[in-house]
Design an enzyme around this catalytic site. Structure first.
Site, PDB file in Angstrom:
ATOM      1  N   LYS A 280       0.846  -1.198   0.000  1.00  0.00           N
ATOM      2  CA  LYS A 280       0.000   0.000   0.000  1.00  0.00           C
ATOM      3  C   LYS A 280       0.881   1.248   0.000  1.00  0.00           C
ATOM      4  CE  LYS A 280      -4.003  -1.744   2.582  1.00  0.00           C
ATOM      5  NZ  LYS A 280      -4.993  -1.565   1.507  1.00  0.00           N
ATOM      6  N   ARG A 354     -10.443 -11.456   2.057  1.00  0.00           N
ATOM      7  CA  ARG A 354     -11.264 -12.549   1.523  1.00  0.00           C
ATOM      8  C   ARG A 354     -10.540 -13.885   1.634  1.00  0.00           C
ATOM      9  NH1 ARG A 354     -11.509  -9.487  -4.150  1.00  0.00           N
ATOM     10  NH2 ARG A 354     -11.263  -7.748  -2.704  1.00  0.00           N
TER      11      ARG A 354
HETATM   12  N1  BES Z   1      -8.241  -3.535   4.314  1.00  0.00           N
HETATM   13  C1  BES Z   1      -8.376  -3.166   2.962  1.00  0.00           C
HETATM   14  C2  BES Z   1      -9.684  -2.426   2.675  1.00  0.00           C
HETATM   15  C3  BES Z   1      -9.827  -1.063   3.300  1.00  0.00           C
HETATM   16  C4  BES Z   1      -9.470   0.068   2.588  1.00  0.00           C
HETATM   17  C5  BES Z   1     -10.382  -0.902   4.540  1.00  0.00           C
HETATM   18  C6  BES Z   1      -9.637   1.310   3.143  1.00  0.00           C
HETATM   19  C7  BES Z   1     -10.550   0.337   5.100  1.00  0.00           C
HETATM   20  C8  BES Z   1     -10.188   1.450   4.400  1.00  0.00           C
HETATM   21  C9  BES Z   1      -8.351  -4.415   2.085  1.00  0.00           C
HETATM   22  O1  BES Z   1      -7.570  -5.447   2.544  1.00  0.00           O
HETATM   23  C10 BES Z   1      -7.788  -4.002   0.768  1.00  0.00           C
HETATM   24  O2  BES Z   1      -6.666  -3.623   0.733  1.00  0.00           O
HETATM   25  N2  BES Z   1      -8.599  -4.092  -0.275  1.00  0.00           N
HETATM   26  C11 BES Z   1      -8.187  -3.716  -1.582  1.00  0.00           C
HETATM   27  C12 BES Z   1      -8.729  -4.730  -2.546  1.00  0.00           C
HETATM   28  C13 BES Z   1      -8.206  -4.576  -3.933  1.00  0.00           C
HETATM   29  C14 BES Z   1      -6.739  -4.936  -3.980  1.00  0.00           C
HETATM   30  C15 BES Z   1      -8.999  -5.472  -4.846  1.00  0.00           C
HETATM   31  C16 BES Z   1      -8.770  -2.334  -1.871  1.00  0.00           C
HETATM   32  O3  BES Z   1      -9.900  -2.061  -1.488  1.00  0.00           O
HETATM   33  O4  BES Z   1      -8.057  -1.533  -2.468  1.00  0.00           O
HETATM   34 MN    MN Z   2      -5.546  -5.307   1.942  1.00  0.00          MN
END
Ligand code: BES
Ligand code: MN
Ligand code: ZN
Length: 498
Positions: A280, A354
Site C-alpha cells: 500500500k 477474503r
Molecule cells: N483492508 C483493505 C480495505 C480497506 C481500505 C479498509 C480502506 C478500510 C479502508 C483491504 O484489505 C484491501 O486492501 N482491499 C483492496 C482490494 C483490492 C486490492 C482489490 C482495496 O480495497 O483496495
Molecule cells: Mn488489503
C-alpha cells in the site's frame, strides 16, 4: 464508564447533604423553546423561566444552564432538541451532547418525561455512554476523569420494566462496543494475532460457565488445508491464529455438549494490513491497524451477548493474521488451495481479507451447522467509495437473515444498505490458471469481494456479509474505532433469541 445509570418514572430528589451534592437536572426543549415530554413541577417551571429570560432557541444540541442555589440547590440545564420532526434522526447527537453537559456534575437527572419511546431511549442512552469512551492508555499523563457518578433517566411511564430491560441491554452493548473499540484502537505492535487470542481467552474466562475457547495455530491450519489463510499469514513474523469462541446461551454447557445450530459470527482480523508484496502507499497506512475491525466487532458482540445472557447458541470465529511483505510472503501469481479444495490465484496480495475469511467460512460450515452465518470485514476501499461512513454494506443469500439484520440496523440507527450479488458480477472472477482469482476488476470492487466469499458458502446455507470498511473507524484528525456494527449485531441476536 465509571458512573451508574438507572431509570425512574418520576423526578424525586433527596435533600442534598455534604456527601451527596445537589444534582444537575436536564430538560429538553424543541425549536420553539417548549419543554419536551409534558414535564411539570417546580423544576420544570425553573427550566421554563431559564428559557424565557435567555435567547435560547432550542437549536439542536445548544444548551443553557443555571447552577442555581435556590429551591434544593439543584442546577438546571436545558438542551435543544431542534425541530421535533427531525428528533428521531438526531437522538444520538443529543445523547452525546447530554453527556458533555453533565460530565462535570456528580449526579444528573435526565428528564425525558413522556417524550421518548423505548427504541429512541436505547439509542440515546447508548450514545450518552459512548460519549464517555476514552482510549488514553498510552498517554504518560492521564487526563482527569470526569466527575459524573450517577445518571438517572426520568421517563414518565406506568411500567418501567421495558425501559429497565432496554437500559440493561444498552449497558451490555456499551461494554461490548467499548471492548471492540479498545481492540481496534490498540497499536498494531501490541495487538497482533497472538495477543488478540489472549483477549479472547480473557473473555472466555470471564464467562467460563457458558464459553469455550479453541485457538488454532499455523501448524493446525496447514493440516486442515487452509492454504488461503496461510498465504496471507506466512509473510509475517507473527503467527496467524484462528480463534473460536463457543457461547452456550441455550444449550447447557457440559464437557460433552455441542452447540445446537448456532448462529455463526465470522470476523476479519488482519491486525495490520501493509498490502503485502502489493504494498500500500504510505500515506495513512497507520489506519490499517483498524483492519481487524470485523474481528473486534464480532468479539465485542460476543462479549455483549455474554454480558446480557442472551439465550442463544453462538459460535464466533476470528481469522487473525498480519499482512506483511517479506522473503516468505506470497507473490502475485502464486496459486494456493482453500480448505474446500478451491484453487485460488493470488493476483493482488492486498486483497487478503477474503483469503483469510474463505477458510474461516469453510471451517465454520464443516464443524457446525450454523442457522445462519454473519461475517464482518473491513474488506474493500470500494465500499468506502460507495457508501461512505454512514451505512455498512450488507450482502446476503437469505431474505430472513437480511431482513432481520436491516431491522436491527434501523432499531439501533447502526444502518445497513443492501448490495447485489448477481452472477454477472461474479463473472469477473475468472482466472487463466486456477478456479478463482482473488480479485476482479476495479469496477464494483466491494461486490466482487462479496462474490468471492459467496463461492465458499455451501448450497442452502444462509449467510450475510457485512463490508464495514467505511463504518468501523473514523479517519483523519479524529481517527479512532467506532465499534460498529456491535449495536446492530447485539440487537439482531437478541431478536433471534426471542
Ligand atoms: N483492508 C483493505 C480495505 C480497506 C481500505 C479498509 C480502506 C478500510 C479502508 C483491504 O484489505 C484491501 O486492501 N482491499 C483492496 C482490494 C483490492 C486490492 C482489490 C482495496 O480495497 O483496495
Ligand atoms: Mn488489503
Ligand atoms: Zn485488509
Amino acid at each position: 464508564m465509571t458512573f451508574t445509570t438507572q431509570v425512574h418514572s418520576k423526578l424525586t430528589l433527596k435533600k442534598p447533604t455534604k456527601n451527596t451534592p445537589a444534582p444537575q437536572l436536564v430538560f429538553f426543549a424543541d425549536s420553539n423553546g417548549n419543554l419536551l415530554g409534558n414535564v411539570s413541577g417546580e423544576h420544570a417551571k425553573r427550566a421554563e423561566r431559564l428559557i424565557a429570560k435567555s435567547s435560547f432557541s432550542g437549536e439542536l444540541c445548544a444548551s443553557i444552564s443555571d447552577y442555581g442555589l435556590d429551591i434544593d440547590g439543584s442546577g438546571i440545564t436545558v438542551i435543544g432538541a431542534g425541530k421535533l420532526e427531525k428528533l428521531a434522526g438526531n437522538i444520538q447527537k443529543l445523547g452525546a451532547a447530554t453527556y458533555k453537559s453533565i460530565k462535570n456534575h456528580t449526579t444528573a437527572f435526565i428528564n425525558w418525561g413522556d417524550a421518548i419511546c423505548q427504541k429512541h431511549f436505547s439509542q440515546f442512552a447508548l450514545a450518552l455512554l459512548n460519549a464517555s469512551y476514552r482510549f488514553d492508555r498510552h498517554f504518560s499523563k492521564k487526563s482527569e476523569s470526569d466527575a459524573l457518578k450517577a445518571v438517572h433517566f426520568v421517563n414518565h411511564k406506568d411500567s418501567l420494566v421495558e425501559y429497565e430491560a432496554a437500559l440493561s441491554l444498552t449497558k451490555a452493548t456499551f461494554k461490548g462496543q467499548s471492548f471492540a473499540r479498545d481492540l481496534a484502537n490498540e497499536a498494531p505492535n501490541i495487538l497482533n494475532p497472538s495477543t488478540l487470542a489472549k483477549e479472547a481467552k480473557k473473555l472466555a474466562k470471564e464467562y467460563g460457565d457458558k464459553v469455550e475457547l479453541t485457538v488454532l495455530g499455523e501448524k493446525e491450519m496447514t493440516k486442515l488445508g487452509m492454504g488461503c489463510f496461510m498465504s496471507v499469514s506466512k509473510g509475517s513474523a507473527e503467527e496467524g491464529k484462528l480463534i473460536i469462541l463457543e457461547y452456550f446461551g441455550k444449550t447447557k454447557k457440559t464437557k460433552k455438549s455441542k452447540l445446537n445450530q448456532p448462529i455463526a459470527l465470522v470476523g476479519k482480523g488482519i491486525t495490520f494490513d501493509t498490502g503485502g508484496i502489493s504494498l500500500k502507499p504510505s500515506a495513512g497506512m497507520d489506519e490499517m491497524k483498524f483492519d481487524m475491525g470485523g474481528a473486534a466487532a464480532m468479539l465485542g458482540t460476543t462479549k455483549a451477548i455474554c454480558e446480557a445472557g442472551i439465550e442463544i447458541d453462538l459460535v464466533t470465529v476470528i481469522a487473525a493474521a498480519e499482512n506483511m511483505p517479506s522473503g516468505k510472503a506470497t507473490r502475485p501469481g502464486d496459486i494456493v488451495t482453500a480448505m474446500d479444495g478451491t484453487s485460488v490465484e493470488i493476483l493482488n496480495t492486498d486483497a487478503e481479507g477474503r483469503l483469510v475469511l474463505c477458510d474461516a467460512l469453510c471451517y465454520v460450515q464443516d464443524n457446525y451447522q450454523p442457522r445462519t452465518i454473519i461475517d464482518a470485514a473491513t474488506l474493500t476501499g470500494a465500499c468506502v467509495i460507495a457508501l461512505g461512513s454512514v451505512r455498512s454494506a450488507v450482502y446476503s443469500n437469505d431474505e430472513d437473515t437480511l431482513f432481520a439484520l436491516e431491522t436491527a440496523g434501523e432499531y439501533t440507527n447502526d444502518l445497513l444498505w443492501q448490495m447485489p450479488l448477481d452472477d454477472e458480477y461474479a463473472a469477473q472472477l475468472k482466472s487463466n490458471f486456477a478456479d478463482l482469482p482473488n480479485v476482479g476488476s476495479r469496477e464494483g470492487g466491494s461486490i466482487t469481494a462479496a462474490c468471492f466469499l459467496k463461492h465458499f458458502i455451501k448450497e442452502g446455507q444462509a449467510w450475510a456479509h457485512l463490508d464495514i470498511a467505511g463504518t468501523a473507524s473514523i479517519s483523519g484528525a479524529n481517527k479512532g474505532a467506532t465499534g460498529r456494527p456491535v449495536p446492530m449485531l447485539v440487537q439482531f441476536l437478541k431478536a433471534q433469541a426471542s
